[in-house]
Design an enzyme around this catalytic site. Structure first.
Site, mmCIF file in Angstrom:
data_model
loop_
_atom_site.group_PDB
_atom_site.id
_atom_site.type_symbol
_atom_site.label_atom_id
_atom_site.label_comp_id
_atom_site.label_asym_id
_atom_site.label_seq_id
_atom_site.Cartn_x
_atom_site.Cartn_y
_atom_site.Cartn_z
ATOM 1 N N ARG A 99 -13.586 -10.835 -10.502
ATOM 2 C CA ARG A 99 -13.510 -9.753 -11.522
ATOM 3 C C ARG A 99 -13.242 -10.535 -12.635
ATOM 4 N NH1 ARG A 99 -11.887 -4.918 -9.468
ATOM 5 N NH2 ARG A 99 -10.057 -5.830 -8.447
ATOM 6 N N TYR A 100 -12.096 -11.255 -12.928
ATOM 7 C CA TYR A 100 -11.867 -12.081 -14.046
ATOM 8 C C TYR A 100 -12.522 -13.526 -14.012
ATOM 9 C CZ TYR A 100 -8.115 -8.843 -14.099
ATOM 10 O OH TYR A 100 -7.254 -7.524 -14.266
ATOM 11 N N ARG A 103 -10.150 -16.600 -12.355
ATOM 12 C CA ARG A 103 -9.164 -16.278 -10.993
ATOM 13 C C ARG A 103 -10.188 -15.451 -10.174
ATOM 14 N NH1 ARG A 103 -7.440 -13.887 -15.359
ATOM 15 N NH2 ARG A 103 -6.232 -11.824 -15.169
ATOM 16 N N CYS A 112 -1.812 -6.430 8.527
ATOM 17 C CA CYS A 112 -0.622 -6.504 7.622
ATOM 18 C C CYS A 112 0.623 -6.306 8.656
ATOM 19 C CB CYS A 112 -0.517 -5.263 6.654
ATOM 20 S SG CYS A 112 -1.837 -5.487 5.260
ATOM 21 N N CYS A 116 1.608 0.426 4.946
ATOM 22 C CA CYS A 116 2.147 1.216 3.896
ATOM 23 C C CYS A 116 1.360 2.555 3.449
ATOM 24 C CB CYS A 116 2.445 0.283 2.495
ATOM 25 S SG CYS A 116 2.997 -1.363 2.669
ATOM 26 N N CYS A 119 -0.751 2.606 0.389
ATOM 27 C CA CYS A 119 -1.611 1.353 0.427
ATOM 28 C C CYS A 119 -3.012 1.679 -0.467
ATOM 29 C CB CYS A 119 -2.004 0.686 1.369
ATOM 30 S SG CYS A 119 -3.056 -1.036 1.484
ATOM 31 N N ARG A 121 -5.448 -0.362 -0.589
ATOM 32 C CA ARG A 121 -6.877 -0.843 0.242
ATOM 33 C C ARG A 121 -6.583 -0.344 1.583
ATOM 34 N NH1 ARG A 121 -5.797 -6.350 -1.889
ATOM 35 N NH2 ARG A 121 -7.192 -6.441 -3.790
ATOM 36 N N ASP A 280 -2.169 3.577 -7.362
ATOM 37 C CA ASP A 280 -3.827 3.816 -7.243
ATOM 38 C C ASP A 280 -4.151 5.021 -6.771
ATOM 39 O OD1 ASP A 280 -4.626 1.165 -8.643
ATOM 40 O OD2 ASP A 280 -3.606 0.354 -6.934
ATOM 41 N N ASP A 317 -4.466 -0.523 -12.344
ATOM 42 C CA ASP A 317 -5.620 -0.926 -11.934
ATOM 43 C C ASP A 317 -6.653 -0.013 -12.335
ATOM 44 O OD1 ASP A 317 -6.960 -3.280 -10.679
ATOM 45 O OD2 ASP A 317 -5.317 -3.598 -9.716
ATOM 46 N N LYS A 324 -6.766 -4.926 -14.246
ATOM 47 C CA LYS A 324 -5.681 -4.380 -14.721
ATOM 48 C C LYS A 324 -5.310 -4.430 -16.353
ATOM 49 C CE LYS A 324 -3.728 -6.570 -10.546
ATOM 50 N NZ LYS A 324 -5.227 -7.174 -10.339
HETATM 51 C C1 PLP Z 1 -5.180 -8.220 -9.658
HETATM 52 C C2 PLP Z 1 -6.220 -9.106 -9.596
HETATM 53 C C3 PLP Z 1 -6.114 -10.624 -9.851
HETATM 54 C C4 PLP Z 1 -5.091 -11.102 -10.411
HETATM 55 O O1 PLP Z 1 -4.790 -10.554 -11.753
HETATM 56 P P1 PLP Z 1 -3.266 -11.188 -12.391
HETATM 57 O O2 PLP Z 1 -3.238 -10.267 -13.483
HETATM 58 O O3 PLP Z 1 -3.673 -12.523 -12.748
HETATM 59 O O4 PLP Z 1 -2.070 -11.014 -11.500
HETATM 60 C C5 PLP Z 1 -7.054 -11.285 -9.851
HETATM 61 N N1 PLP Z 1 -8.404 -10.738 -9.381
HETATM 62 C C6 PLP Z 1 -8.716 -9.482 -9.036
HETATM 63 C C7 PLP Z 1 -9.973 -9.114 -8.490
HETATM 64 C C8 PLP Z 1 -7.548 -8.605 -8.940
HETATM 65 O O5 PLP Z 1 -7.640 -7.224 -8.863
HETATM 66 S S1 SF4 Z 2 0.255 -2.289 0.615
HETATM 67 FE FE1 SF4 Z 2 -1.329 -2.422 1.814
HETATM 68 S S2 SF4 Z 2 -2.141 -4.559 1.930
HETATM 69 FE FE2 SF4 Z 2 -0.134 -4.384 1.229
HETATM 70 S S3 SF4 Z 2 1.197 -4.816 3.174
HETATM 71 FE FE3 SF4 Z 2 0.908 -2.570 2.576
HETATM 72 S S4 SF4 Z 2 -0.689 -1.971 3.841
HETATM 73 FE FE4 SF4 Z 2 -0.829 -4.264 3.739
#
Ligand code: PLP
Ligand code: SF4
Length: 361
Positions: A99-100, A103, A112, A116, A119, A121, A280, A317, A324
């Site tokens: 996305r960025y 990174r 996991c 949670c 979560c 995801r 989220d 996010d 973010k």
């Molecule tokens: C959160 C995230 C990151 C890391 O973001 P930082 O602000 O550097 O912690 C990198 N890529 C994606 C797709 C993300 O969702």
């Molecule tokens: S927040 Fe989601 S991805 Fe993270 S440990 Fe919990 S269940 Fe796993």
């Protein structure tokens, strides 16, 4: 679950079925049918370390609230999204989210140690979610190698520290061999929920000349007891800096005293609080979400309550995959004459003088 490399260490089996939760006293028997309905939809796991922390006499226990399923999870709201942070829209190859520019996220597995209930995801993680095959992992690492702008690899999932030390070591070595990758960052709940897993073999697997960081996910000071402190120490003694990641959760940590205790405990364990995530829009998680107004008021109060070292950045996010954004309160405003007004930690405003105007005469 059939992959022996991602099973927790022996003798440390998590509770996974509703009847096991009832038997362990974590849920009343009359909720069994409701829990079975949730279990049919979303994965369940509570490690012994977390189950032991639950006070079964407290109906509002903040640990139970994070891990014991609730029928409210089946109540999906129109604004909620299966992919709330837009991972899919930015995935060039399986297991990578780019996305960025500088990174990427790398998601080697979807398992996991705990599941949670809030979560983000939750539609992707679970024991049924496939891990990357060796060929897919090689392709994901190939993508990183082909993109010289990638300076940092954020390894997430699922929880990457569920991988066996052997597979972790292979992954760390493969990424370290990519010249333009300077930083390898793991995001994990393992140091908190299964601290014994952070053993000498796992720590050794993370060793490389590149900078390895670990982001530790914790939401309540009670999650950070003596065993967790020892797990963190094993990481920091290996030269791995720790950062803290928390989610603002209604009924778990949405008051100043609870958040302050969490953030202080993190700093005392050499974990620098990094992000406090606004909840989220994951399906069935409405019962955990505060409003942004409530979040801002809490974060504003933290300014005076705890040391600067303890301050996380409050982030959202942005739904749809836009990344973010910091959404903390503003301490700077302008008055009607256009002069800066700065707010102190008590909430009082102070004028900051404008720059001296140049004499153009
Ligand atoms: C959160 C995230 C990151 C890391 O973001 P930082 O602000 O550097 O912690 C990198 N890529 C994606 C797709 C993300 O969702
Ligand atoms: S927040 Fe989601 S991805 Fe993270 S440990 Fe919990 S269940 Fe796993």
């Amino acid at each position: 679950m059939s992959d022996p490399a991602i099973l927790p260490t022996g003798g440390n089996r998590p509770l996974r079925r509703p009847d096991e939760l009832v038997e362990a006293g974590l849920a009343p028997a009359d909720r069994l049918a409701a829990l079975e309905r949730v279990a049919a939809r979303y994965a369940i796991a509570i490690t012994p370390a977390m189950a032991d922390l639950v006070d079964p006499t407290d109906p509002d226990d903040p640990i139970a609230r994070q891990f014991v399923p609730d029928e409210a999870e089946l109540d999906h709201r129109p604004e909620e999204l299966a992919d709330p942070i837009g991972d899919h829209s930015h995935s060039p190859v399986k297991g990578i989210v780019h996305r960025y520019p500088d990174r990427v996220l790398l998601k080697p597995s979807h398992a996991c140690p705990v599941y949670c209930r809030f979560c983000f995801r939750r539609e992707m993680v679970g024991p049924g979610g496939e891990a990357l095959t060796p060929a897919e992992l090689a392709a994901a690492i190939g993508y990183i190698a082909d993109h010289p702008e990638v300076w940092e690899v954020v390894i997430t999932g699922g929880d990457p520290l569920m991988l066996s030390p052997r597979r972790l070591g292979e992954l760390v070595r493969a990424l370290s061999a990519v010249p333009h990758v300077a930083v390898i960052r793991f995001h994990s709940r393992v140091p908190v929920v299964d601290p014994g897993r952070i053993d000498a073999a796992l720590v050794a697997a993370l060793a490389t000349d590149k900078a390895v960081w670990v982001a530790v996910h914790a939401n309540h000071a009670r999650e950070l007891g003596d065993e967790q402190a020892a797990a963190c120490r094993r990481l920091t003694q290996a030269g791995i800096p720790l950062i803290g990641q928390s989610v603002l959760l209604k009924g778990v940590n949405d008051d100043v005293a609870t958040l302050s205790a969490l953030l202080r405990r993190m700093v005392a364990l050499r974990i620098k609080p990094y992000y406090l995530h606004h909840g989220d829009l994951a399906p069935g998680t409405q019962q955990f979400r505060t409003s942004i107004d409530e979040g801002q008021a809490l974060v504003r109060a933290l300014r005076g309550a705890v040391s600067g070292l303890c301050q996380p950045t409050y982030v959202l996010d942005i739904p749809g995959g836009h990344g973010k954004a910091p959404i903390g309160p503003d301490f700077l405003a302008r008055d009607t004459a256009g002069h800066w007004l700065v707010t102190d930690f008590r909430g009082q405003s102070h004028r900051y003088p404008p720059p001296a105007t140049e004499d153009k005469g």
